[in-house]
Write an enzyme that holds these catalytic residues in place. Structure first.
Site, PDB file in Angstrom:
ATOM      1  N   LYS A 287      -6.185   2.062  -4.516  1.00 29.00           N
ATOM      2  CA  LYS A 287      -4.960   2.154  -3.456  1.00 29.00           C
ATOM      3  C   LYS A 287      -5.503   1.624  -2.123  1.00 29.00           C
ATOM      4  O   LYS A 287      -6.451   2.223  -1.659  1.00 29.00           O
ATOM      5  CB  LYS A 287      -4.211   3.471  -3.399  1.00 29.00           C
TER       6      LYS A 287
ATOM      7  N   ASP B 122      -3.878  -2.191  -5.351  1.00 29.40           N
ATOM      8  CA  ASP B 122      -2.387  -1.980  -4.938  1.00 29.40           C
ATOM      9  C   ASP B 122      -2.388  -1.857  -3.602  1.00 29.40           C
ATOM     10  O   ASP B 122      -2.563  -0.678  -3.021  1.00 29.40           O
ATOM     11  CB  ASP B 122      -2.048  -0.853  -5.703  1.00 29.40           C
TER      12      ASP B 122
ATOM     13  N   GLU C  50      -1.276  -5.373  -6.649  1.00 30.52           N
ATOM     14  CA  GLU C  50       0.036  -5.286  -6.787  1.00 30.52           C
ATOM     15  C   GLU C  50       0.921  -5.080  -5.409  1.00 30.52           C
ATOM     16  O   GLU C  50       0.227  -4.609  -4.524  1.00 30.52           O
ATOM     17  CB  GLU C  50       0.046  -3.758  -7.411  1.00 30.52           C
TER      18      GLU C  50
ATOM     19  N   ASP D 286       5.703  -4.587  -8.482  1.00 26.80           N
ATOM     20  CA  ASP D 286       5.950  -3.293  -8.582  1.00 26.80           C
ATOM     21  C   ASP D 286       7.021  -2.574  -7.964  1.00 26.80           C
ATOM     22  O   ASP D 286       8.223  -2.822  -8.442  1.00 26.80           O
ATOM     23  CB  ASP D 286       4.636  -2.350  -8.156  1.00 26.80           C
TER      24      ASP D 286
ATOM     25  N   LYS E  20       7.355   0.975 -14.667  1.00 28.73           N
ATOM     26  CA  LYS E  20       7.500   2.406 -14.715  1.00 28.73           C
ATOM     27  C   LYS E  20       8.806   2.613 -14.967  1.00 28.73           C
ATOM     28  O   LYS E  20       9.713   2.604 -14.193  1.00 28.73           O
ATOM     29  CB  LYS E  20       7.356   3.042 -13.036  1.00 28.73           C
TER      30      LYS E  20
END
Length: 352
Positions: free
Chosen positions: A149, A179, A205, A230, A257
């Protein structure tokens, strides 16, 4: 057929740094379906709502659950087209009930204990030293793909961290995904994407925020680094809208997701549309409890994936529920000998 729901607060073992701030707890809702003649047998599911990210996470969420509860009792349809997390939970509960209330949502070799799913090791946001330590821990555990992240600390520090990784681990020994959660701007995105590509990063992402498909399309067309959508998938309803987004942006990958993109059925539609266009994909969990994560892993195992998936391991929370999932190196497995004690659900505050 009847339905009931119960709120539940999941508590993090350690504060979790995200692009939306530091999380110490997360709300979720469990739902169960049952026959009034024998309420001791029920199918369980999780409506994993994500405040700040799920479009339906507003003051009306509880009312939608009440509407679903009432309509189930009356054998009426409920419009859940804009409530992905409720679709996600209801699909689980109905599948569990239909399968004999054994928490087997998608039977396969995985649920028989003969299959596994390769996953990436997620490294949460933190300061430089914390993230380096977490990365080394993941690699020592046997992960061959890690997801970082980024966007929380200084960009120069983040690049130093990835440079450190590349000095220590080659492209062939460690795949790095990042991401950004929309942390880049159009002013800095291209030079940053080039720097990441030069360091052998696999993909990124959501480099810029969702809601600007024309800008994302431009980035995808010129980026030296593969881009995955995403958050851009969230709130896109209906086949035509999905097709339009994929055709306009043409990303290298999409991130699925189910609790945020229409449940399992909605995610499967995204997969079909992406594959028709030569777009890759992988599945990622979204802070579900072990209830939702168990169903998510079982579903993912039926997709015959060949690249690492972004599934959690259930270790984030101090008050998580029992799970048959376990980790060996970078493989997620299912232990069919584990029998979950359903009495844990009796202590919840169910609304009927």
């Amino acid at each position: 057929m009847r339905l009931a729901y119960a709120p539940y607060i999941l508590r993090f073992r350690q504060p979790a740094g995200t692009s939306r701030g530091i999380l110490t707890e997360k709300p979720t809702f469990f739902i169960k379906v049952f026959d009034e003649k024998d309420p001791s047998k029920f199918g369980i599911g999780e409506c994993s709502v994500f405040p700040g990210l799920s479009p339906e996470a507003d003051g009306n969420y509880g009312y939608k659950l009440i509407e679903l509860l009432a309509n189930m009792a009356l054998d009426k349809e409920t419009d859940l087209s804009r409530h992905s997390s409720i679709i996600f939970g209801l699909e689980q509960a109905l599948r569990d009930y239909a399968g004999g209330c054994r928490h087997i949502y998608f039977p396969s070799g995985f649920t028989e204990g003969t299959g596994s799913i390769e996953i990436n090791g997620l490294v949460w946001m933190g300061d430089f030293d914390e993230m380096i330590g977490r990365i080394d821990d993941k690699v020592s555990q046997g992960f061959h793909c890690i997801k970082l992240k980024i966007g929380a600390i200084d960009w120069k520090k983040e690049i130093e961290m990835i440079e450190y990784l590349r000095r220590k681990y080659s492209d062939s020994s460690l795949q790095i995904r990042v991401d950004a959660n929309g942390a880049f701007s159009m002013d800095n995105a291209l030079p940053r994407l080039k720097r990441l590509a030069d360091l052998g990063v696999h993909s990124i992402e959501q480099p810029i925020p969702a809601g600007a498909p024309e800008l994302m399309a431009f980035l995808c067309s010129v980026s030296p680094l593969k881009i995955a959508l995403d958050e851009s998938l969230i709130g896109v309803y209906g086949r035509n809208a999905k097709e339009s987004l994929l055709d306009e942006v043409n990303p290298a990958y999409i991130i699925l997701k189910p609790s945020l993109c229409g449940g399992f059925a909605g995610a499967e539609e995204w997969i079909r549309l992406a594959e028709d266009r030569g777009i890759g994909w992988w599945v990622t969990s979204a802070l579900e409890s072990n209830v939702g994560l168990n169903a998510l892993a079982q579903w993912t195992a039926t997709l015959n994936t060949s690249i690492p998936q972004g599934l959690g391991t259930g270790g984030l929370y101090t008050n998580n529920l029992e799970s048959p999932l376990y980790l060996e190196s970078d493989r997620l497995l299912y232990d069919p000998s584990v029998r979950i004690d359903d009495s844990v659900y009796s202590s919840l505050e169910w609304r009927y």
